[in-house]
Design a protein around this motif. Structure first.
Motif, PDB file in Angstrom:
ATOM      1  N   ASN A 114       0.858  -1.180   0.000  1.00 21.60           N
ATOM      2  CA  ASN A 114       0.000   0.000   0.000  1.00 21.60           C
ATOM      3  C   ASN A 114       0.892   1.228   0.000  1.00 21.60           C
ATOM      4  OD1 ASN A 114      -2.248   1.621   0.070  1.00 21.60           O
ATOM      5  ND2 ASN A 114      -2.816   1.129   2.171  1.00 21.60           N
ATOM      6  N   LYS A 115       0.321   2.335  -0.423  1.00 17.57           N
ATOM      7  CA  LYS A 115       1.054   3.588  -0.335  1.00 17.57           C
ATOM      8  C   LYS A 115       0.041   4.708  -0.178  1.00 17.57           C
ATOM      9  CE  LYS A 115       2.108   5.411  -4.771  1.00 17.57           C
ATOM     10  NZ  LYS A 115       3.102   5.618  -5.804  1.00 17.57           N
ATOM     11  N   TYR A 116       0.413   5.682   0.625  1.00 17.14           N
ATOM     12  CA  TYR A 116      -0.468   6.825   0.831  1.00 17.14           C
ATOM     13  C   TYR A 116       0.366   8.063   1.104  1.00 17.14           C
ATOM     14  CZ  TYR A 116       0.182   5.504   5.741  1.00 17.14           C
ATOM     15  OH  TYR A 116       0.722   5.170   6.953  1.00 17.14           O
ATOM     16  N   LEU A 130       5.143   4.437   2.275  1.00 17.01           N
ATOM     17  CA  LEU A 130       5.018   3.155   1.586  1.00 17.01           C
ATOM     18  C   LEU A 130       4.832   2.085   2.653  1.00 17.01           C
ATOM     19  CD1 LEU A 130       8.012   3.562  -0.865  1.00 17.01           C
ATOM     20  CD2 LEU A 130       5.597   3.781  -1.437  1.00 17.01           C
ATOM     21  N   VAL A 131       3.882   1.182   2.436  1.00 12.98           N
ATOM     22  CA  VAL A 131       3.653   0.079   3.363  1.00 12.98           C
ATOM     23  C   VAL A 131       4.213  -1.173   2.702  1.00 12.98           C
ATOM     24  CG1 VAL A 131       1.936  -1.251   4.651  1.00 12.98           C
ATOM     25  CG2 VAL A 131       1.552   1.185   4.219  1.00 12.98           C
ATOM     26  N   VAL A 132       5.143  -1.836   3.388  1.00 11.56           N
ATOM     27  CA  VAL A 132       5.768  -3.043   2.844  1.00 11.56           C
ATOM     28  C   VAL A 132       5.404  -4.247   3.701  1.00 11.56           C
ATOM     29  CG1 VAL A 132       7.683  -1.824   1.756  1.00 11.56           C
ATOM     30  CG2 VAL A 132       7.921  -2.606   4.084  1.00 11.56           C
ATOM     31  N   ASP A 133       5.427  -5.407   3.077  1.00 14.27           N
ATOM     32  CA  ASP A 133       5.092  -6.656   3.754  1.00 14.27           C
ATOM     33  C   ASP A 133       6.384  -7.332   4.198  1.00 14.27           C
ATOM     34  OD1 ASP A 133       3.710  -8.826   4.704  1.00 14.27           O
ATOM     35  OD2 ASP A 133       3.419  -9.739   2.736  1.00 14.27           O
ATOM     36  N   LYS A 137       4.563  -9.149   9.282  1.00 21.95           N
ATOM     37  CA  LYS A 137       3.933  -7.898   9.688  1.00 21.95           C
ATOM     38  C   LYS A 137       4.101  -6.835   8.606  1.00 21.95           C
ATOM     39  CE  LYS A 137       7.773  -5.816  12.174  1.00 21.95           C
ATOM     40  NZ  LYS A 137       8.153  -5.027  13.310  1.00 21.95           N
ATOM     41  N   LYS A 138       3.280  -5.826   8.697  1.00 20.66           N
ATOM     42  CA  LYS A 138       3.352  -4.690   7.776  1.00 20.66           C
ATOM     43  C   LYS A 138       4.213  -3.610   8.430  1.00 20.66           C
ATOM     44  CE  LYS A 138      -0.029  -6.183   5.023  1.00 20.66           C
ATOM     45  NZ  LYS A 138       0.283  -6.924   3.876  1.00 20.66           N
ATOM     46  N   GLU A 139       5.020  -2.954   7.623  1.00 18.44           N
ATOM     47  CA  GLU A 139       5.899  -1.886   8.119  1.00 18.44           C
ATOM     48  C   GLU A 139       5.733  -0.672   7.226  1.00 18.44           C
ATOM     49  OE1 GLU A 139       8.111  -0.142  10.728  1.00 18.44           O
ATOM     50  OE2 GLU A 139       8.081  -2.322  10.916  1.00 18.44           O
ATOM     51  N   THR A 140       5.668   0.499   7.835  1.00 18.28           N
ATOM     52  CA  THR A 140       5.573   1.733   7.061  1.00 18.28           C
ATOM     53  C   THR A 140       6.961   2.339   6.916  1.00 18.28           C
ATOM     54  OG1 THR A 140       5.119   3.056   9.030  1.00 18.28           O
ATOM     55  CG2 THR A 140       3.226   2.225   7.812  1.00 18.28           C
ATOM     56  N   ILE A 153       2.090   0.008  -6.091  1.00 18.37           N
ATOM     57  CA  ILE A 153       1.753  -1.158  -5.274  1.00 18.37           C
ATOM     58  C   ILE A 153       2.133  -2.414  -6.057  1.00 18.37           C
ATOM     59  CG2 ILE A 153      -0.144  -2.445  -4.211  1.00 18.37           C
ATOM     60  CD1 ILE A 153      -1.508   0.251  -3.695  1.00 18.37           C
ATOM     61  N   GLY A 154       2.845  -3.309  -5.395  1.00 23.39           N
ATOM     62  CA  GLY A 154       3.336  -4.530  -6.043  1.00 23.39           C
ATOM     63  C   GLY A 154       4.802  -4.450  -6.427  1.00 23.39           C
ATOM     64  N   ASP A 155       5.359  -3.246  -6.499  1.00 24.19           N
ATOM     65  CA  ASP A 155       6.795  -3.102  -6.772  1.00 24.19           C
ATOM     66  C   ASP A 155       7.596  -3.568  -5.568  1.00 24.19           C
ATOM     67  OD1 ASP A 155       6.156  -1.997  -9.192  1.00 24.19           O
ATOM     68  OD2 ASP A 155       6.711   0.054  -8.660  1.00 24.19           O
TER      69      ASP A 155
END
Length: 175
Positions: A114-116, A130-133, A137-140, A153-155
């Motif tokens: 995700n990105k916002y 940017l939210v990375v997996d 866990k998810k990390e911003t 998203i997906g990169d």
């Protein structure tokens, strides 16, 4: 101009120029804050340490301030300035020390899930996130605007994880 007035002006100029240097160093240190895993705890901890050390320095320099001050009973403004100067310098020094003593634990490539973006406004900075997996866990990760625009998203992005001697770990984009 009397000697005491000249000394008071020199003291005032020294304190105000020190304040500007301290503010400049604090601005430089605040550019690294988004990297930290716990930026609020880092900021609060270093601020408390800076105020405490500033108070200790103030106890030592207060007689000098009172000796050269034109207003003998009003040292509150100068005291506050000395506390801010020491806190800013400590903030910069502790940030640089934390980064220099940190050790890279791993670097790897992760998917952006995700990105916002938060627009800048009155007393509100622009934040590109940017939210990375990270497997479990998810990390911003906060990035510069150009980098944020270039990623979808997906990169995949390369991240390096640093473990600090002081416990203030951080993540850095490695691209």
């Amino acid at each position: 101009m009397t000697k005491s007035k000249k000394n008071a002006i020199i003291l005032g100029l020294f304190i105000f120029s020190s304040l500007f240097v301290s503010l400049f160093l604090t601005i430089i240190a605040f550019q690294d804050i988004p990297k930290y895993n716990s930026p609020y705890i880092f900021t609060a901890t270093v601020s408390i340490i800076g105020i405490f050390l500033g108070y200790l320095v103030l106890k030592k320099v207060k007689p000098i301030i009172l000796r050269f001050s034109l207003k003998k009973n009003d040292d509150g403004t100068m005291s506050a300035l000395v506390l801010m100067i020491i806190t800013g310098i400590i903030f910069f020094a502790f940030n640089e020390l934390n980064i220099s003593l940190s050790q890279k634990t791993k670097c790897d490539s992760f998917y952006i899930t995700n990105k916002y973006r938060e627009e800048s406004g009155f007393r509100k900075p622009e934040i590109n996130t940017l939210v990375v997996d990270l497997i479990n866990k998810k990390e911003t990760v906060v990035s510069k605007h150009e980098f944020w625009l270039s990623k979808e998203i997906g990169d995949r992005i390369n991240l390096c994880f640093y473990e600090s001697f002081f416990g203030f770990n951080y993540i850095e984009i490695n691209e």
